[in-house]
Design a protein around this motif. Sequence first.
Motif, PDB file in Angstrom:
ATOM      1  N   ASP A  59      11.416  13.664  34.127  1.00 11.20           N
ATOM      2  CA  ASP A  59      10.408  12.531  34.217  1.00 11.20           C
ATOM      3  C   ASP A  59       9.999  12.626  35.743  1.00 11.20           C
ATOM      4  OD1 ASP A  59      10.768  10.501  31.923  1.00 11.20           O
ATOM      5  OD2 ASP A  59      12.651  11.490  32.453  1.00 11.20           O
ATOM      6  N   GLU A  60       8.887  12.475  36.061  1.00  9.51           N
ATOM      7  CA  GLU A  60       8.349  12.663  37.386  1.00  9.51           C
ATOM      8  C   GLU A  60       8.715  11.473  38.355  1.00  9.51           C
ATOM      9  OE1 GLU A  60       3.833  12.624  39.579  1.00  9.51           O
ATOM     10  OE2 GLU A  60       3.866  12.688  37.476  1.00  9.51           O
ATOM     11  N   VAL A  61       9.310  10.359  38.003  1.00  7.53           N
ATOM     12  CA  VAL A  61       9.602   9.395  38.616  1.00  7.53           C
ATOM     13  C   VAL A  61      11.074   9.844  39.439  1.00  7.53           C
ATOM     14  CG1 VAL A  61       8.676   7.448  37.715  1.00  7.53           C
ATOM     15  CG2 VAL A  61      10.812   8.398  36.813  1.00  7.53           C
ATOM     16  N   TRP A  62      11.690  10.775  38.884  1.00  6.58           N
ATOM     17  CA  TRP A  62      12.903  11.217  39.499  1.00  6.58           C
ATOM     18  C   TRP A  62      12.757  12.167  40.655  1.00  6.58           C
ATOM     19  CZ3 TRP A  62      17.315   8.972  38.729  1.00  6.58           C
ATOM     20  CH2 TRP A  62      17.520   8.263  37.322  1.00  6.58           C
ATOM     21  N   GLN A  63      11.506  12.838  40.672  1.00  5.46           N
ATOM     22  CA  GLN A  63      11.565  13.659  41.801  1.00  5.46           C
ATOM     23  C   GLN A  63      10.989  13.013  43.261  1.00  5.46           C
ATOM     24  OE1 GLN A  63      12.007  16.749  40.848  1.00  5.46           O
ATOM     25  NE2 GLN A  63      12.474  15.888  38.809  1.00  5.46           N
ATOM     26  N   SER A  64      10.638  11.601  42.955  1.00  5.67           N
ATOM     27  CA  SER A  64      10.260  10.743  44.246  1.00  5.67           C
ATOM     28  C   SER A  64      11.404  10.100  44.914  1.00  5.67           C
ATOM     29  CB  SER A  64       9.230   9.438  43.668  1.00  5.67           C
ATOM     30  OG  SER A  64      10.008   8.612  42.767  1.00  5.67           O
ATOM     31  N   TYR A  98      18.873   2.743  37.770  1.00  6.80           N
ATOM     32  CA  TYR A  98      19.150   4.215  37.035  1.00  6.80           C
ATOM     33  C   TYR A  98      19.515   5.214  37.825  1.00  6.80           C
ATOM     34  CZ  TYR A  98      15.644   1.742  34.195  1.00  6.80           C
ATOM     35  OH  TYR A  98      14.895   0.876  33.484  1.00  6.80           O
ATOM     36  N   VAL A  99      20.523   6.126  37.097  1.00  4.30           N
ATOM     37  CA  VAL A  99      21.255   7.036  38.215  1.00  4.30           C
ATOM     38  C   VAL A  99      21.197   8.347  37.437  1.00  4.30           C
ATOM     39  CG1 VAL A  99      23.572   7.786  39.001  1.00  4.30           C
ATOM     40  CG2 VAL A  99      22.897   5.188  38.989  1.00  4.30           C
ATOM     41  N   GLY A 100      20.698   9.342  38.204  1.00  3.06           N
ATOM     42  CA  GLY A 100      20.320  10.356  37.351  1.00  3.06           C
ATOM     43  C   GLY A 100      21.403  11.595  38.250  1.00  3.06           C
TER      44      GLY A 100
END
Length: 865
Positions: A59-64, A98-100
């Motif tokens: 998901d794009e949000v993880w890249q931020s 959220y933890v990735g």
Amino acid sequence: MRCFLLIGWLCFLTCVAAQGQPHLAASPAAPNAAQPAPKRQLQAVRISTPPKLDGLLDDEVWQSAPVASQFYELEPTPGRQEKHPTEVRILYDDAAIYVGAIMHDVSQDSILRELSARDQIGNSDWFGVFIDTYNDHLNGYEFLLTPGGVQIDMRNSPATGEDGNWNAVWDSRTTLQGNDWVAEMRIPFSAIRFSNAPEQVWGLNFGRQRRSTRQKFFWNEVKPQVSGFVNQWGELTGLRDLKPPLRLSLTPYVSTYVDHYPFNEQGKRNTATSFNGGADVKWGINESFTLDATLVPDFGQVQSDNQVLNLSPFEVQFNENRQFFTEGTELFNKGNLFYSRRVGATPIGFGQVGGQVRPGSHEVDGSRRGGEFVLQNPGTTPLLNATKVSGRTSKGLGVGIFNALSNNVYATLQDSTTGARREVLTQPFSNYSIVVFDQSLKNNSFVSLINTNVTRAGNTYDANVTGGLFRFANQANRYALDGRLIYSNRRGKAFNSDQDISDQNGYKYFLNFGKISGKFTWNVDHGIESHTYNPNDLGLLFSNNKISQSLNANYNIYTPFWKVNRLTTHVNLLYTMLQQPLLRYQGTTLYAGANTTFTKNFLSAGINADASPLNRDYFDPRRTPIGEYYVRLPANVGVNGYLSSDYRKKFAYDVSYGLRFYAADGDRTGRNNFALSLSPRYRASNQLSFIYNLQYELRRNQIGYAGGLSRAQPEDAAMLTAFGRDVLLGRRTVTTITNTATATYTFTNRMSFNVRMRHYVSNVHYLDFTRLRPDGLETPVAYQRNRDNTFNAFNIDAVYSWWFAPGSQVSIVWKNAGATLLEANAATPLYFDNLSNTINTPHNNSVSVKVLYFLDYLALRPRRA
């Protein structure tokens, strides 16, 4: 001599370690090793659209989000940076955090991923996030995930350390991607507690285990030389405008049982069925405090207790297997004043029922007939409900309130002639309560106040215990002073008696001071438990009436040297006296030991030794007041140790042993103890595993209390007048064998089947008897009554568990249990005869099905809109 040789071996290992220190000085962990590492910071990113929970992180949000990486090794070599990087990001919205995480590795074969039941890691890698929401450096949450998707969650506190009994409802996914594995977590804010401050900083750490190399890493370096764990975490910043949600959930259950008992009162086989229903409720009273309640609880599926033959003067401590009493109890365990098995325990009048049986009262054919017998005498006290409120404010004040209610319990007596029945009260309506206040302070310190209370209906006595605890550590976290002062009070009359016990008030105090960080640590302590101190109505204390003082020293090396990964050593000296009669000598013991893990094969080994001069056992004679009678314990030395192989291999084993040798006591020689435990385990696949455990214990020429004398026995009646308060002791050989076999098949990370079988047999054979007089004097007696006995216990617990949705479970349980006590000529030391008799004796059988369904108000609310 053996003890001194072992202590010499310990000194040799320490010297070898010292010779290697110049090499250690160059290791990454050596500079400022006893000081915590600087706190690293990671910024969380607020999002408006949550990522899809699929374990892909595309998901794009993880890249931020900023990346946390460059982890530091804790085991086996503290301070080294990880070779295969870990990358972690954190996001949050109004509902969850959220933890990735991406764990890079050599290949998929290097990522171990055994499946196991929830809260069990097994032979697997793991990734974990550690959160201290109030940043008090004392209390935290831990959420771990294995590559197979198995969830593990824990609470961390000074009272319990890592408490794996705590469970939360959260969601997660994992995937394998090339040489990496990915973990994605969604931890709802309803699963944790935090303040409503507009801007917050939480304590934070990440951890990773690479099982293939037996390495553990943390993002914020954790140093083993530093006392504490939560105080070594970093910080999570960027948390703004968090609104603690309404935490309201209901977990209703339904269960059904089919119970098969060997005999009913007519001597015929009997089967009973039952249907039950109830619920567990969780309600977030505010952002800090949560109410947990269980209504009409059902604990019938918990694992069977490990029954044993108890020859000691003290009760047997059983494990707590009821989830309500193991989950979220870190506050209530402060000071060890709460033994949860007291709630719903055996009724206090259980053992008095036989004395209330009415004898026969009429003549038939010139002989007495009739009379009563015990038809039913329940061994447990069913609960009506139990409630606990707990939490911690933003100022670090923890508050815990526990309350439980149990109803009257009755035994049933029946007249053998008329069939008339009557009930005898064995446990009155009772209220159990605990109140705890725990204030966190700077420098990993705290002060606490605890009160426990048991109030019973009617004329039966009530009990109250109040205690204060504290821990003060200096700013450098090198030295600490711990202490506690506790007062116990009983008021009223003993159960079914006119004896007033209102004067049974007692106290306990304890002080401990020492160095808590560094390779070399030490402490000295002093404590008193008065002869009337008794917290056992809601706590557990085996013996009071003690003044104790000890000196303890530890020298630990945490970095690999020579052929070992790390070495821990300890030396302790304990000296005890009676509090009443004042300062009467009780015992002295010197302990020493060492534990290590070898670098080449990861074989863990430990050895411990102790030595005692002539000690005195004031409790085994079972005479009050304590002090007049005691059993002499000759000078003795003991040694025990263990070996544990590498669990990464399909076949692994644990071996432990124990030896104790006693000096000759007059004409008594040959007293010794031997114990051996063998526990092989085999992992057939990542889903199927087997564990077997054999325990063997032999006690030769043990001297101990041989039981009370009875006028009903001809051999005893003649001695009663002559003995007076004197005690009958017996010299005996006690042989105990326990076999336990466990098989587990894990279908998925949410479904498993486990079967556990245990057979226990203990045989007691008396060799001769003596009369114990005051001041430990023993004289032989020609006692002819056969006191031999053999106790057998057999259990099977088979459990199928399926977590079909977060927090929701179906469980099917079969329990088989039987026990026999053979006395006098029927007792036998032959193991296979005992096993055959046990298997052929009718057993209680129970088959049950239970369904839990978790209902979260926050999840249901959108559907109603």
